[in-house]
Design a protein around this motif. Structure first.
Motif, PDB file in Angstrom:
ATOM      1  N   ALA A 121      24.541 -31.715  25.889  1.00 48.68           N
ATOM      2  CA  ALA A 121      24.643 -31.138  24.194  1.00 48.68           C
ATOM      3  C   ALA A 121      25.094 -29.419  24.359  1.00 48.68           C
ATOM      4  O   ALA A 121      24.778 -29.377  25.798  1.00 48.68           O
ATOM      5  N   TRP A 179      17.845 -31.581  18.414  1.00 49.34           N
ATOM      6  CA  TRP A 179      18.818 -31.260  17.494  1.00 49.34           C
ATOM      7  C   TRP A 179      18.154 -32.208  16.452  1.00 49.34           C
ATOM      8  O   TRP A 179      16.960 -32.246  16.202  1.00 49.34           O
ATOM      9  N   HIS A 180      18.583 -32.254  15.057  1.00 51.86           N
ATOM     10  CA  HIS A 180      17.903 -32.875  13.713  1.00 51.86           C
ATOM     11  C   HIS A 180      19.566 -33.583  13.291  1.00 51.86           C
ATOM     12  O   HIS A 180      20.352 -32.322  13.110  1.00 51.86           O
ATOM     13  N   TYR A 186      22.700 -38.016  11.608  1.00 50.66           N
ATOM     14  CA  TYR A 186      22.872 -37.063  12.751  1.00 50.66           C
ATOM     15  C   TYR A 186      24.281 -37.512  13.070  1.00 50.66           C
ATOM     16  O   TYR A 186      24.820 -38.679  13.247  1.00 50.66           O
ATOM     17  N   SER A 187      24.857 -36.504  14.129  1.00 53.85           N
ATOM     18  CA  SER A 187      26.067 -36.341  14.620  1.00 53.85           C
ATOM     19  C   SER A 187      26.491 -37.203  15.149  1.00 53.85           C
ATOM     20  O   SER A 187      25.824 -37.836  16.415  1.00 53.85           O
ATOM     21  N   ARG A 202      23.160 -30.014  17.277  1.00 52.01           N
ATOM     22  CA  ARG A 202      23.114 -30.304  18.524  1.00 52.01           C
ATOM     23  C   ARG A 202      23.245 -29.460  19.946  1.00 52.01           C
ATOM     24  O   ARG A 202      24.604 -29.254  19.927  1.00 52.01           O
ATOM     25  N   THR A 253      19.614 -21.870  13.470  1.00 53.73           N
ATOM     26  CA  THR A 253      20.043 -23.170  13.095  1.00 53.73           C
ATOM     27  C   THR A 253      19.899 -23.272  11.911  1.00 53.73           C
ATOM     28  O   THR A 253      19.803 -21.802  10.941  1.00 53.73           O
ATOM     29  N   VAL A 278      23.476 -23.118  17.383  1.00 53.11           N
ATOM     30  CA  VAL A 278      23.348 -24.165  17.761  1.00 53.11           C
ATOM     31  C   VAL A 278      24.956 -24.818  17.129  1.00 53.11           C
ATOM     32  O   VAL A 278      25.390 -24.053  16.235  1.00 53.11           O
ATOM     33  N   GLU A 326      16.470 -28.519  25.120  1.00 52.93           N
ATOM     34  CA  GLU A 326      17.175 -28.906  23.986  1.00 52.93           C
ATOM     35  C   GLU A 326      16.824 -29.477  22.572  1.00 52.93           C
ATOM     36  O   GLU A 326      15.603 -29.763  22.389  1.00 52.93           O
ATOM     37  N   TRP A 339      29.082 -32.811  17.686  1.00 54.25           N
ATOM     38  CA  TRP A 339      27.599 -31.701  18.193  1.00 54.25           C
ATOM     39  C   TRP A 339      27.269 -31.272  17.332  1.00 54.25           C
ATOM     40  O   TRP A 339      26.650 -30.296  17.596  1.00 54.25           O
ATOM     41  N   TYR A 374      18.900 -39.198  20.130  1.00 58.51           N
ATOM     42  CA  TYR A 374      19.036 -38.507  21.078  1.00 58.51           C
ATOM     43  C   TYR A 374      19.877 -38.384  21.624  1.00 58.51           C
ATOM     44  O   TYR A 374      20.347 -40.082  21.918  1.00 58.51           O
TER      45      TYR A 374
END
Length: 281
Positions: free
Chosen positions: A114, A156-157, A164-165, A177, A192, A123, A154, A174, A110
């Protein structure tokens, strides 16, 4: 399946996660009564002692454990180890009182702040980002049914290679995210791509444990979310997809039936509907 480049190593990713965790969450045990510290430390040690006695652990096994513990630290993989094999139980007891949505582990990747995309948006992603386009609509409400406008979602994936970035090289900062803010009726729409299943890093100390124990390293495909609103408890969750072969044996033991989505085909991709019910703080 993850295809690691020479520079995308477990050690590099682990060191990044460790440094970020230390800077964001290093609070020590200040404010925790000594009696509580003593209780927890003693019971953990007693559980280790009981395992040693029960299974007649040898000095060779003990020394192998010491060497492995040292390598976990050298690889910076304590956040990975704890988040994969321990966090799900901490999350279980920390949220057992809730009446709203079920949550699950945060994991080690995490990053706060973002880019904000409003109530509806896409995203950040690369022009050639692989993955099936995914449109997600939902609503954030309170346990009394009232809509929560201005709630923060929020997301993210990982990308299609399981990276993961900000934790692997050559990925925009980003990528995949973003933050979204619900509208006056508590609604949001997110665009996304559907993530892929991936293996946790296996070239470091955690990978050595997985290999030695004969385990697999797979996590089912998932979307990470944090949902928050003033006056309400923060919800951290991961959302999963039906039919994934590792929903039933996730290496992180984080899958719950309530967190499995129901995607439907639409022109050019898939659509999901999934909302959140938050508990008052």
């Amino acid at each position: 399946m993850t295809t690691a480049s020479d520079s995308a190593t477990a050690a590099a990713s682990g060191a990044n996660a460790t440094e970020r965790f230390k800077s964001d969450k290093l609070v020590g045990v200040e404010g925790t009564p000594p009696e509580r510290v003593s209780l927890l430390a003693r019971e953990v040690l007693e559980a280790v002692h009981e395992t040693i006695r029960k299974h007649k652990v040898t000095y060779d096994e003990y020394n192998a454990l010491k060497a492995w513990l040292i390598s976990v630290g050298e690889d910076g993989e304590w956040p990975l180890f704890l988040d994969v094999w321990v966090e799900h139980v901490v999350e279980e007891v920390a949220t057992e009182h809730r009446e709203g949505n079920k949550g699950t582990i945060e994991g080690p990747y995490y990053v706060p702040d973002a880019p904000e995309q409003g109530a509806s948006g896409a995203v950040p992603m690369r022009d050639d980002e692989p993955g099936t386009p995914l449109t997600w609509t939902g609503k954030v409400t309170s346990t009394d049914g009232s809509a929560l406008s201005g709630a923060k979602v929020e997301l993210w994936h990982a990308d299609a290679d399981g990276y993961y970035s900000q934790f692997a090289p050559n990925i925009p900062a980003w990528n995949l995210r973003a933050s979204f803010t619900t509208d006056a009726d508590g609604n949001f729409e997110i665009r996304t791509v559907r993530p892929a299943p991936y293996q946790i890093p296996t070239d470091g100390a955690c990978g050595k444990l997985i290999s030695a124990a004969g385990w697999h390293a797979w996590r089912p495909a998932h979307l990470h979310v944090k949902v928050s609103a003033p006056g309400y408890e923060l919800l951290t969750a991961q959302l999963y997809f039906p039919g994934d072969e590792h929903n039933d044996d996730d290496i992180a033991s984080a899958v719950k039936p309530e967190l499995i989505l129901a995607p439907k085909p639409i022109a050019g991709g898939e659509a999901i509907e999934y909302g959140f019910v938050l508990d008052p703080a």
